[in-house]
Design an enzyme around this catalytic site. Structure first.
Site, PDB file in Angstrom:
ATOM      1  N   GLU A 105       0.831  -1.207   0.000  1.00 19.88           N
ATOM      2  CA  GLU A 105       0.000   0.000   0.000  1.00 19.88           C
ATOM      3  C   GLU A 105       0.863   1.253   0.000  1.00 19.88           C
ATOM      4  O   GLU A 105       0.493   2.259  -0.603  1.00 19.88           O
ATOM      5  CB  GLU A 105      -0.965  -0.016   1.175  1.00 19.88           C
ATOM      6  CG  GLU A 105      -2.112  -1.003   1.019  1.00 19.88           C
ATOM      7  CD  GLU A 105      -1.709  -2.459   1.194  1.00 19.88           C
ATOM      8  OE1 GLU A 105      -0.606  -2.708   1.719  1.00 19.88           O
ATOM      9  OE2 GLU A 105      -2.487  -3.359   0.815  1.00 19.88           O
ATOM     10  N   HIS A 122     -11.790  -5.773   7.879  1.00 19.17           N
ATOM     11  CA  HIS A 122     -12.463  -5.370   6.641  1.00 19.17           C
ATOM     12  C   HIS A 122     -13.549  -4.342   6.860  1.00 19.17           C
ATOM     13  O   HIS A 122     -14.185  -3.901   5.925  1.00 19.17           O
ATOM     14  CB  HIS A 122     -13.063  -6.608   5.956  1.00 19.17           C
ATOM     15  CG  HIS A 122     -12.048  -7.652   5.650  1.00 19.17           C
ATOM     16  ND1 HIS A 122     -11.768  -8.691   6.496  1.00 19.17           N
ATOM     17  CD2 HIS A 122     -11.202  -7.789   4.606  1.00 19.17           C
ATOM     18  CE1 HIS A 122     -10.800  -9.439   5.992  1.00 19.17           C
ATOM     19  NE2 HIS A 122     -10.442  -8.904   4.843  1.00 19.17           N
TER      20      HIS A 122
END
Ligand code: TPP
Length: 714
Positions: A449, A518
């Protein structure tokens, strides 16, 4: 090559050695000597300034004085090789010699550490964190204070070179390169490995230059890479051309750096050059080296000073004694003049310090380097009115259509992230886009990321419009440094640079499912970060309008895609058209009401609506749509009329964005309130997995309705 006659006998050996060391005629050695000497003279002058603590005025003290002595000669050589229009260097605090070689004025070089006005940050950033815009020559990307953060934006620039040259067909980018500089300690950072992965897997035109002085402040190189030699350890790395040598030897430095640059320029892929250099100084001004360096070690390093070796390399082979002395005299004169000019500059104007957190398009404002130009943005059609006859689409389809349209009308748009290309994203939002637009425009990335966001930053500075996807909000954690640095980039360079990127990230509870990885919905973090716009649409139409605005904005945007909206039809709405745009900071009043204002955003808007319906026309429901900036006016106006407010969000109660709204109302609308401001939020626990637990923490319709009831009867 300059040739030297070879006499006979024993002298021949030493003369042969000299012949091998003759200055390479491909280099402008006079300029290299000037720049290396200038860097050294700047260090001398700064250190003298700092030693003279009694000097008046006091601001002459340079708080962050980082000398480059020992690193200077090799950097001056490298700088002479970075000479194409779209070359970019990404550097760090010990890189001033390189900046001087690329055109940093000596005035700015002094003025910025002194915190004076103008220069690379107008007094906002420490003087060694530099940048160098240039539309017609090599640039230096805005540096950051974090070691290792320079790598991934450089990889982004390198990928952008290929995009501009191959995909956009702009020949002026052919043969350009990205060069990144770092100390040997920086090779232990995530950024280094992330960029190395990108450069080698994508065969990017990128040179890694590692300046190994053996010390990361006080930590030895053996703790940064086993054996202390990153070049040796990377010798078998696939698709990386590696060179290793002595940065104190000008001839060897020149040969290795030129080889590395040639390799990269010729399109053969990335290269890494490691040169050993001495650190002929403490780490920085405040560091006295006692405790980690012995006198013998310091003396041994002093004996390796590359500057006398540069002189010996050039005099008399290329320059006479007098010519060298003349260069020294010119440097001394120029440096003294620059120091006087820098000292004469005024302090920065405090009235301007709030400017440039966001773009300022006021007439006459100079354009920053990075992102679409004003003219490019103006040429893209937009409409504030939604089309009336659109078909009803789900949230994911709305985002997909918007990306598709923007990819279609703007060749500078790129869409990428993990699984975004072949699969179409784990939420299938980008499904079909790679097939339609090809894999240079819509592509999968390596799993980093930091790499995804850092790459986007480098690309944006080159003038592209990157839209990066982070698979889930939680997985943006490794990119935190790049996100923060992106947000402050315009401000800290005083509008010289900008990196308007869009980062799409899903978060929040899903359909009957949550978990701590999540389902994070801590959007307040991004509202708290400087320079970011934060959009949290609750439905497909708003998603279209906000995403399009983000993709045409001069500011970076976090675009939240709520998981439950991606997984259900809760956010379905009429498609508002391919030109629809919603400005940031404009809330939508979803339901007018008399007695209480209900404020929310994202997926909880739907639960709020359900709760509000139980109270007839008593509840006014406001969907903020974006929390940075947020629409204070609409909320204040409503609360001033209703006298009551309930704020509902999915983020934690403590310091969630509701606290900001409540504080604003308490301050601005206190005398109009008939009841305490209430917040319904998650009670400071992570999102649980099982539905029973999930529903126990999430604001339910019931809980919201109860709170409305209480607030109405307070
Ligand atoms: C992410 C991060 N961690 C720690 C620091 C503090 N720090 C500044 S310089 C430095 C050492 C870096 O050494 P190296 O990369 O070898 O460069 P050199 O100073 O030797 O040129 C450290 C730990 C920082 N600036 N950024």
């Amino acid at each position: 090559m300059t040739t030297v006659p070879v006499p006979r006998g024993s002298k021949a050996r030493s003369t042969r050695a000299r012949k091998a060391e003759a200055p390479d005629p491909r280099f402008d050695w006079r300029r290299i000597a000037y720049n290396a000497l200038a860097s050294r003279a700047l260090d001398d002058a700064e250190e003298a300034t700092n030693r003279n603590k009694a000097a008046e005025p006091r601001e002459n003290l340079i708080l962050y004085q980082f000398s480059a002595r020992g690193h200077d000669v090799a950097q001056a050589i490298l700088g002479s090789l970075i000479d194409r229009q779209h070359d970019a260097a990404s550097a760090y605090y010990r890189s001033r010699p390189l900046l001087i070689a690329l055109g940093l004025s000596l005035d700015d070089a002094f003025a910025s550490p002194l915190g004076r006005s103008g220069g690379f940050s107008d007094g906002r950033d420490i003087g060694v964190v530099c940048n160098l815009p240039n539309r017609n020559g090599p640039i230096v990307l805005p540096m950051s204070g974090d070691v290792g953060s320079q790598y991934t934006p450089a990889a982004g620039w390198a990928q952008a070179i290929q995009y501009h040259a191959r995909t956009l067909g702009d020949a002026s980018w052919n043969g350009s390169i990205a060069v990144v500089l770092g100390g040997e300690a920086s090779v232990a950072t995530n950024g280094f490995w992330s960029a190395l992965t990108m450069a080698t897997t994508l065969s990017l035109p990128m040179l890694f230059y590692v300046e190994d002085n053996g010390l990361g402040i006080s930590v030895r190189g053996e703790l940064q890479t086993p054996g202390g030699n990153i070049a040796r350890n990377l010798a078998s790395f696939q698709n990386l051309s590696v060179r290793d040598g002595d940065g104190c030897d000008p001839a060897e430095s020149a040969r290795l750096l030129a080889d590395g640059v040639d390799h990269v320029r010729s399109g053969k892929g990335p290269a890494l050059v490691r040169l050993t250099v001495p650190r002929l100084c403490s780490h920085s001004g405040p560091d006295n080296q006692r405790g980690y360096r012995t006198d013998e070690e310091i003396a041994a390093d002093s004996a390796r000073d590359p500057l006398p070796r540069l002189r010996a390399h050039l005099v008399p082979a290329l320059l006479s004694e007098q010519e060298w002395a003349a260069i020294e005299a010119a440097v001394s004169r120029d440096v003294q003049t620059a120091l006087a000019a820098a000292r004469a500059r005024p302090a920065p104007n405090p009235d301007t310090v709030h400017r440039w957190v966001y773009a300022d398009d006021a007439p006459g404002t100079p354009e920053a380097q990075g992102g679409l130009s004003r003219a490019e943005r103006a040429a893209l059609d937009g409409s504030a009115t939604p089309a009336a006859d659109g078909d009803v689409v789900r949230f994911a389809e709305a985002v997909r259509r918007t990306l598709r349209h923007e990819l279609d009308v703007n060749p500078k748009v790129l869409v990428f992230g993990e699984d975004v290309g072949r699969k179409g994203g784990v939420h299938l939002v980008t499904e079909g886009l790679q097939k339609q637009f090809g894999d240079t425009r819509v592509f999968d990335t390596s799993l980093s990321e930091e790499g995804i966001v850092g790459r986007a930053v480098g690309m944006a500075i080159s003038g592209l419009m990157p839209v990066a996807e982070i698979q889930f909000r939680k997985y943006a954690d490794p990119a935190t440094e790049q996100l923060n640095n992106c947000g402050t980039l315009r401000w800290r360079t005083a509008n010289r640079f900008a990196a308007p990127i869009v980062v799409r990230m899903p978060g929040g509870f899903g359909k009957d499912v949550g978990d701590p990885w999540h389902s994070l919905s801590d959007e307040v973090r991004f509202a708290h970060a400087y320079g970011w716009q934060v959009a949290i649409p609750s439905n497909a139409a708003d998603a279209v309008g906000l995403l399009r605005s983000a993709m045409r904005s001069p500011n970076p945007t976090i675009f939240f895609e709520h998981r439950s909206l991606l997984m259900t039809s809760d956010g379905s709405a009429r498609y508002p058209g391919d030109e629809y745009m919603i400005p940031f900071g404009s809330a939508s009043v979803l339901r007018p009401g008399r007695d209480v204002t209900l404020v929310s955003w994202g997926a909880l808007v739907h639960r709020c609506r359900e709760a509000a319906e139980r109270f007839g026309d008593r509840v006014e429901l406001i969907d903020l749509r974006s929390i940075a900036p947020w629409d204070r006016e609409t909320v204040l106006t409503s609360v001033e009329r209703t006298g009551r407010c309930v704020i509902v969000h999915e983020d934690s109660l403590t310091a969630g964005f509701g606290a900001e709204i409540a504080a604003t109302l308490a301050q601005e609308a206190f005398w109009r309130l008939d009841a305490p401001i209430a917040r319904v939020a998650v009670n400071d626990v992570p999102m649980p997995y099982h539905t029973v637990l999930l529903e126990a923490v999430l604001p339910s319709v019931e809980r919201i309705a109860e709170q409305i009831d209480q607030t109405l009867s307070a």
